[in-house]
Design a protein around this motif. Structure first.
Motif: not given
Length: 288
Positions: A124-130, A30-32, A64-67
């Motif tokens: 979430g934000a992880g997918l925005h990054l992708i 999860a991205l802070t 990868f990331s839970a957002g």
């Protein structure tokens, strides 16, 4: 070879590749907001290093990331956790969302090619990054989607224009409004990823593509990226980085009725985990 680690994101550069690695597996990466700030510093570092030909985003652990880290959501606007203080101003919302969407814009308009390696949750934000990356490869464990849209956004996303161009208007609306999780094959059909590989082959598939890019002339790659940026502009895609932050700021200020799911209220009263579970339970298919 150069390497550097700061908190929960690390950076290393070798053989023409720069690796930005999320190192928070205990939280499904999860991205802070602190991780985002560090990521931006690493991107600038890679852009300024003429030996770097490609930037690769990857993650430790199974996901990868839970957002976004949901424990931070709301605090960026200045919400009083007790719920007794004044509501955050519109200017505070707009200022923060403008800052944050520009971080995704920095990835999208990075002067070096970018590649995301997806496994497990990428939401979430992880997918925005992708979505902001040039390329994405997923393995068969990937779970891809925008479930955060069920928190009261329903389409007010940072990268909405990209979603429409990638998937078509009807499919993009479905993905953003319903917030369902896509299988790797469905994500590839929707234009989120370029390729799906078996579990255990993600890193090698990434290295294979990276090597092809590393062998290209630097100037040719730079002009290729610039051409894409011009094409984005001609298609009107750059406007998403303005409308995205305005609509996100507005959508986080909607009024929830008594019979509606209010994630922020549930988080305040029950905690992040329970609120997230309640959110998913509310939108489960009745037949399941």
């Amino acid at each position: 070879m150069f390497s550097q680690t700061s908190k929960e994101v690390s950076y290393s550069a070798t053989n023409g590749r720069a690796y930005i690695t999320f190192e928070r597996p205990e939280k499904r990466n999860a991205l802070t907001y602190e991780m985002f700030n560090q990521m931006m510093a690493y991107i600038r570092q890679a852009e300024e290093d003429d030996d770097v030909r490609i930037i690769i985003f990857r993650a430790e652990g199974d996901h990868f990331s839970a957002g976004h880290d949901l424990s931070q959501v709301g605090k960026e606007y200045g919400f009083d956790p007790s719920g007794k203080g004044r509501r955050p101003s519109q200017r505070a919302r707009l200022h923060w969302d403008k800052h944050h969407i520009e971080q995704f814009r920095n990835i999208c308009f990075c002067v070096k090619p970018t590649l995301g390696l997806i496994k497990g949750y990428c939401v979430g934000a992880g997918l925005h990054l992708i979505e902001a990356c040039d390329f994405a490869i997923a393995d068969e464990t990937a779970k891809i989607g925008h479930p955060e849209q069920k928190m009261g956004l329903a389409g007010a996303a940072y990268m909405t224009t990209w979603n429409i161009v990638a998937s078509g208007p009807k499919k993009a609306r479905e993905i953003l409004m319903l917030g369902d999780i896509l299988t790797p094959a469905a994500a590839m059909d929707a234009g989120f990823v370029n390729k799906v590989v078996p579990r255990g082959e993600l890193d090698s598939a990434g290295e294979e593509w990276a090597e092809k890019i590393v062998r290209l002339p630097r100037d040719a790659v730079a002009f290729g990226k610039a051409a894409f940026h011009l094409a984005y502009d001609s298609l009107g895609m750059n406007t998403q980085f303005v409308q995205g932050y305005v609509m996100h700021a507005l959508s986080t200020n909607i009024r929830f009725e008594e019979d509606e799911m209010n994630f922020m209220r549930e988080k305040r009263d029950k905690g992040v985990a329970a609120a997230a579970k309640d959110r998913e339970d509310r939108y489960k298919n009745p037949s399941e």
